[in-house]
Each structure stands twice: as C-alpha cells, then as structure tokens.
Motif scaffolding. Structure first.
Motif, PDB file in Angstrom:
ATOM      1  N   ARG A 152       3.605  -1.951  -3.157  1.00  0.00           N
ATOM      2  CA  ARG A 152       3.000  -1.740  -2.041  1.00  0.00           C
ATOM      3  C   ARG A 152       3.425  -2.714  -0.891  1.00  0.00           C
ATOM      4  N   PRO A 153       3.548  -2.119   0.324  1.00  0.00           N
ATOM      5  CA  PRO A 153       4.068  -2.751   1.492  1.00  0.00           C
ATOM      6  C   PRO A 153       3.325  -3.897   1.850  1.00  0.00           C
ATOM      7  N   GLY A 154       3.924  -4.886   2.374  1.00  0.00           N
ATOM      8  CA  GLY A 154       3.229  -6.308   2.578  1.00  0.00           C
ATOM      9  C   GLY A 154       2.990  -6.733   4.064  1.00  0.00           C
TER      10      GLY A 154
ATOM     11  N   MET B 215      -2.058  -2.329   0.676  1.00  0.00           N
ATOM     12  CA  MET B 215      -0.969  -3.199   1.049  1.00  0.00           C
ATOM     13  C   MET B 215      -1.351  -4.276   0.166  1.00  0.00           C
ATOM     14  N   SER B 216      -0.121  -5.129   0.049  1.00  0.00           N
ATOM     15  CA  SER B 216       0.009  -6.468  -0.405  1.00  0.00           C
ATOM     16  C   SER B 216       0.095  -7.583   0.588  1.00  0.00           C
ATOM     17  N   TRP B 217      -0.180  -8.922   0.250  1.00  0.00           N
ATOM     18  CA  TRP B 217       0.077  -9.958   1.249  1.00  0.00           C
ATOM     19  C   TRP B 217       1.954  -9.820   1.301  1.00  0.00           C
ATOM     20  N   ILE B 218       2.563  -9.275   0.317  1.00  0.00           N
ATOM     21  CA  ILE B 218       4.152  -9.713   0.208  1.00  0.00           C
ATOM     22  C   ILE B 218       4.594  -8.184  -0.202  1.00  0.00           C
ATOM     23  N   GLY B 219       5.524  -7.866   0.568  1.00  0.00           N
ATOM     24  CA  GLY B 219       6.226  -6.689   0.198  1.00  0.00           C
ATOM     25  C   GLY B 219       6.962  -5.987   1.272  1.00  0.00           C
ATOM     26  N   PRO B 220       7.672  -5.051   1.242  1.00  0.00           N
ATOM     27  CA  PRO B 220       8.355  -4.464   2.284  1.00  0.00           C
ATOM     28  C   PRO B 220       7.743  -4.006   3.297  1.00  0.00           C
TER      29      PRO B 220
END
Length: 205
Positions: A139-141, A112-117
């Motif tokens: 990446r989803p967030g 994942m990322s900090w920010i994403g869907p």
C-alpha cells in the motif's frame, strides 16, 4: 506476518487514535482554506495503490481552485517554493505536512498505509517499468523510506530505487526508523521542494 497482517492492524489502530487530532486540524484550518478563495477544504485526486488499483486520495487543499496540473519529468507532482498556484495557507500546510492529514481517511478505508511508497498518479501506468511496478506490491503511504531519505527532493530513478528498497526490506524496525526520520525532516523543514524546482530557481538567479 508483519507485512501481511500486523502492519494493517497497526495502521488501522493508529489511524483511529489519530483521527481526533486530525479533526481538530481540519476544523482549525478549514475557515482559512475556504475564505482565501471560497473553495473546497479538501482536495481529492485519483491515485494508484496496491496491485495497481485506482482510489481517491484526500488532502487538505493547498492550491487555488482549478489550478493547472503541472508535473515533473517522472510524472510526480511539481513542487516549488515560488509556485503561484499555492495559497498562503497552503504554504503553511505544506511546510508542516499538515495537508497530508486528509489521508488518514484513506488509511481507515484500506487504500493506504502510514508508511509506504508515496501514492502515484495514473500517468505512471502509461509506460510502467519493472522498477516502477515493484512499489505496487504494498500500500502507498503518507510517508515512506524515500521521504525519510529525501522528503520531496528526489524524483525519477532515485525515487523508484528507494521504493524498491523499502518493499524488499519491509519490517517493523524499518517502519519505526522511517517514522522517526520523517519527523526529524519535517521539524527541520528540509527538502520540501523537488530537485527540478530547486534547479529552476538556481538557473533563474
């Protein structure tokens, strides 16, 4: 450059910096989560990430053990203020979004990322549309453009259109805007619940 390299570098650095804070949160809430129903502290579930790869997502458990899985019409998680599946400590975790801190583990792992869907459940792959597929380019967030705009109140096409906008306009400036906007929403405790949950409560009154 930012999308392919810098974003991941910042994700990893910020996750490592945030980890001590998250550990303190986990230690502080772990006894309350466990002793309320003698269940696990963390909740894990399969989610779909970048390039439609399946991964295990971590969250602090906010529901009773073995709670029934209820979904909204678009496949997203049902979320209601009066949901009997949610524990007492779980209501606190959800209102402050501290249950999401477990996903720091996913950021470090690269899921994942900090920010994403927001992460999607495997159910989305059963009848995936072109609009829905766009979100899997990144990446989803833990938070994202949709959460900044609607937090948990949006679902269906509105959610996927917002995800598409983020993917097509991804930039450092937009990510900073999303972080600031998400913090403001969390502090105001607005749009914690989904539209369907709000509508059900309105009809019941």
């Amino acid at each position: 450059m930012y999308k392919r390299f810098v974003k991941r570098f910042l994700d990893l650095c910020l996750a490592i910096i945030a980890m001590p804070f998250c550990i303190v949160v986990w230690i502080a809430f772990a006894p309350f989560i466990y002793f309320e129903d003698k269940g696990t502290v963390f909740y894990t579930a399969q989610r779909i990430g970048k390039n439609q790869e399946v991964y295990k997502m971590y969250k602090l458990r906010s529901m009773k053990m073995n709670a029934t899985d209820i979904r909204n019409p678009d496949g997203s998680t049902y979320n209601s203020k009066d949901d009997p599946r949610v524990t007492r400590v779980g209501r606190c975790l959800r209102s402050t979004s501290l249950d999401e801190t477990g996903q720091i583990i996913n950021i470090i792992k690269g899921d994942m990322s900090w920010i994403g869907p927001r992460p999607a459940t495997p159910l989305i792959l059963d009848d995936l549309t072109d609009l829905q597929a766009v979100r899997f380019q990144v990446r989803p967030g833990i938070t994202g453009y949709t959460q900044m705009m609607y937090r948990n109140s949006a679902q269906g096409e509105k959610r996927y259109e917002s995800d598409k906008y983020y993917v097509e306009h991804l930039s450092f400036g937009l990510d900073v805007k999303i972080v600031l906007g998400t913090i403001a929403r969390v502090l105001r405790k607005t749009d914690i619940y989904t539209d369907s949950s709000i509508e059900e409560k309105r009809q019941a009154q």
